[in-house]
Design a protein around this motif. Structure first.
Motif, PDB file in Angstrom:
ATOM      1  N   ALA A 168       0.832  -1.204   0.000  1.00 40.64           N
ATOM      2  CA  ALA A 168       0.000   0.000   0.000  1.00 40.64           C
ATOM      3  C   ALA A 168       0.866   1.253   0.000  1.00 40.64           C
ATOM      4  N   SER A 169       2.060   1.158   0.586  1.00 41.37           N
ATOM      5  CA  SER A 169       2.981   2.299   0.591  1.00 41.37           C
ATOM      6  C   SER A 169       3.445   2.644  -0.819  1.00 41.37           C
ATOM      7  N   LEU A 170       3.648   1.632  -1.657  1.00 44.11           N
ATOM      8  CA  LEU A 170       3.998   1.894  -3.059  1.00 44.11           C
ATOM      9  C   LEU A 170       2.893   2.680  -3.754  1.00 44.11           C
ATOM     10  N   ILE A 171       1.668   2.297  -3.484  1.00 42.61           N
ATOM     11  CA  ILE A 171       0.526   2.989  -4.078  1.00 42.61           C
ATOM     12  C   ILE A 171       0.469   4.421  -3.559  1.00 42.61           C
ATOM     13  N   TRP A 172       0.628   4.592  -2.244  1.00 40.39           N
ATOM     14  CA  TRP A 172       0.589   5.928  -1.638  1.00 40.39           C
ATOM     15  C   TRP A 172       1.668   6.835  -2.254  1.00 40.39           C
ATOM     16  N   GLN A 173       2.886   6.315  -2.371  1.00 38.68           N
ATOM     17  CA  GLN A 173       3.970   7.121  -2.921  1.00 38.68           C
ATOM     18  C   GLN A 173       3.686   7.530  -4.367  1.00 38.68           C
ATOM     19  N   ALA A 174       3.111   6.632  -5.147  1.00 35.31           N
ATOM     20  CA  ALA A 174       2.746   6.978  -6.525  1.00 35.31           C
ATOM     21  C   ALA A 174       1.694   8.079  -6.539  1.00 35.31           C
ATOM     22  N   LEU A 175       0.734   7.997  -5.636  1.00 30.39           N
ATOM     23  CA  LEU A 175      -0.306   9.015  -5.577  1.00 30.39           C
ATOM     24  C   LEU A 175       0.265  10.373  -5.167  1.00 30.39           C
ATOM     25  N   VAL A 176       1.155  10.359  -4.199  1.00 29.60           N
ATOM     26  CA  VAL A 176       1.754  11.606  -3.723  1.00 29.60           C
ATOM     27  C   VAL A 176       2.631  12.239  -4.804  1.00 29.60           C
ATOM     28  N   LEU A 177       3.421  11.424  -5.494  1.00 27.45           N
ATOM     29  CA  LEU A 177       4.345  11.958  -6.492  1.00 27.45           C
ATOM     30  C   LEU A 177       3.676  12.296  -7.825  1.00 27.45           C
ATOM     31  N   ARG A 178       2.730  11.453  -8.244  1.00 25.10           N
ATOM     32  CA  ARG A 178       2.130  11.601  -9.573  1.00 25.10           C
ATOM     33  C   ARG A 178       0.719  12.160  -9.577  1.00 25.10           C
ATOM     34  N   GLY A 235      -1.836  10.200  -9.312  1.00 29.01           N
ATOM     35  CA  GLY A 235      -2.675   9.144  -9.861  1.00 29.01           C
ATOM     36  C   GLY A 235      -1.924   7.824  -9.912  1.00 29.01           C
ATOM     37  N   THR A 236      -2.592   6.808 -10.412  1.00 27.74           N
ATOM     38  CA  THR A 236      -2.007   5.472 -10.452  1.00 27.74           C
ATOM     39  C   THR A 236      -1.780   4.972 -11.875  1.00 27.74           C
ATOM     40  N   ASP A 237      -1.765   5.873 -12.850  1.00 24.75           N
ATOM     41  CA  ASP A 237      -1.542   5.460 -14.237  1.00 24.75           C
ATOM     42  C   ASP A 237      -0.210   4.742 -14.376  1.00 24.75           C
ATOM     43  N   GLY A 238      -0.241   3.538 -14.905  1.00 24.75           N
ATOM     44  CA  GLY A 238       0.960   2.756 -15.137  1.00 24.75           C
ATOM     45  C   GLY A 238       1.542   2.088 -13.904  1.00 24.75           C
ATOM     46  N   LEU A 239       0.913   2.272 -12.751  1.00 26.19           N
ATOM     47  CA  LEU A 239       1.461   1.714 -11.517  1.00 26.19           C
ATOM     48  C   LEU A 239       1.394   0.187 -11.497  1.00 26.19           C
ATOM     49  N   ALA A 240       0.315  -0.389 -11.994  1.00 31.63           N
ATOM     50  CA  ALA A 240       0.196  -1.856 -11.997  1.00 31.63           C
ATOM     51  C   ALA A 240       1.331  -2.484 -12.799  1.00 31.63           C
ATOM     52  N   GLU A 241       1.646  -1.909 -13.949  1.00 30.04           N
ATOM     53  CA  GLU A 241       2.740  -2.423 -14.766  1.00 30.04           C
ATOM     54  C   GLU A 241       4.081  -2.237 -14.061  1.00 30.04           C
ATOM     55  N   GLU A 242       4.245  -1.093 -13.408  1.00 30.35           N
ATOM     56  CA  GLU A 242       5.496  -0.793 -12.705  1.00 30.35           C
ATOM     57  C   GLU A 242       5.752  -1.757 -11.551  1.00 30.35           C
ATOM     58  N   ILE A 243       4.698  -2.127 -10.837  1.00 33.88           N
ATOM     59  CA  ILE A 243       4.838  -3.060  -9.717  1.00 33.88           C
ATOM     60  C   ILE A 243       4.981  -4.492 -10.221  1.00 33.88           C
ATOM     61  N   ALA A 244       4.246  -4.832 -11.260  1.00 34.65           N
ATOM     62  CA  ALA A 244       4.216  -6.210 -11.750  1.00 34.65           C
ATOM     63  C   ALA A 244       5.497  -6.629 -12.468  1.00 34.65           C
ATOM     64  N   ALA A 245       6.099  -5.728 -13.214  1.00 32.32           N
ATOM     65  CA  ALA A 245       7.254  -6.086 -14.053  1.00 32.32           C
ATOM     66  C   ALA A 245       8.404  -6.726 -13.274  1.00 32.32           C
ATOM     67  N   PRO A 246       8.904  -6.125 -12.200  1.00 29.10           N
ATOM     68  CA  PRO A 246      10.035  -6.759 -11.507  1.00 29.10           C
ATOM     69  C   PRO A 246       9.673  -8.063 -10.804  1.00 29.10           C
ATOM     70  N   ARG A 247       8.396  -8.270 -10.541  1.00 32.13           N
ATOM     71  CA  ARG A 247       7.966  -9.465  -9.810  1.00 32.13           C
ATOM     72  C   ARG A 247       7.460 -10.570 -10.731  1.00 32.13           C
ATOM     73  N   GLY A 248       7.355 -10.268 -12.013  1.00 40.47           N
ATOM     74  CA  GLY A 248       6.839 -11.247 -12.960  1.00 40.47           C
ATOM     75  C   GLY A 248       5.352 -11.520 -12.780  1.00 40.47           C
TER      76      GLY A 248
END
Length: 103
Positions: free
Chosen positions: A34-44, A46-59
């Protein structure tokens, strides 16, 4: 666009996020996901592209993460920890109508 209201303070703590709602006088501690989501919201804002950003390194599958991200954002909005600037502000009733006092 999503923003953090003026009455909310936040800080990162060991990969987690501590959020203080000054208006309600309560703390909320977010887990690392949830902290990853919060940081994306604070910096950007919104959450555009966040799912891809989180999913890519984890496969992982981004489509599987998107509903969890949406639920987290909805919960933060419902608690008043985020404000949606694209929505018009709620119309407030006069104080005497809210308290049931004389008109």
């Amino acid at each position: 666009m999503l923003t953090v209201p003026a009455y909310v303070r936040h800080a990162g703590v060991d990969g987690r996020t501590a959020i203080l709602d000054l208006r309600a006088g309560r703390w909320v501690m977010l887990d690392p996901a949830a902290s990853l989501i919060w940081q994306a919201l604070v910096l950007r804002g919104g959450t555009d592209g966040l799912a891809e950003e989180i999913a890519a390194p984890r496969g992982a599958d981004p489509a599987a993460l998107a509903p969890a991200i949406d639920r987290t954002v909805a919960a933060l909005l419902a608690r008043g920890l985020l404000a949606d600037t694209t929505r018009p502000p709620a119309r407030r009733r006069p104080w005497w109508r809210r308290t049931g006092g004389a008109r």
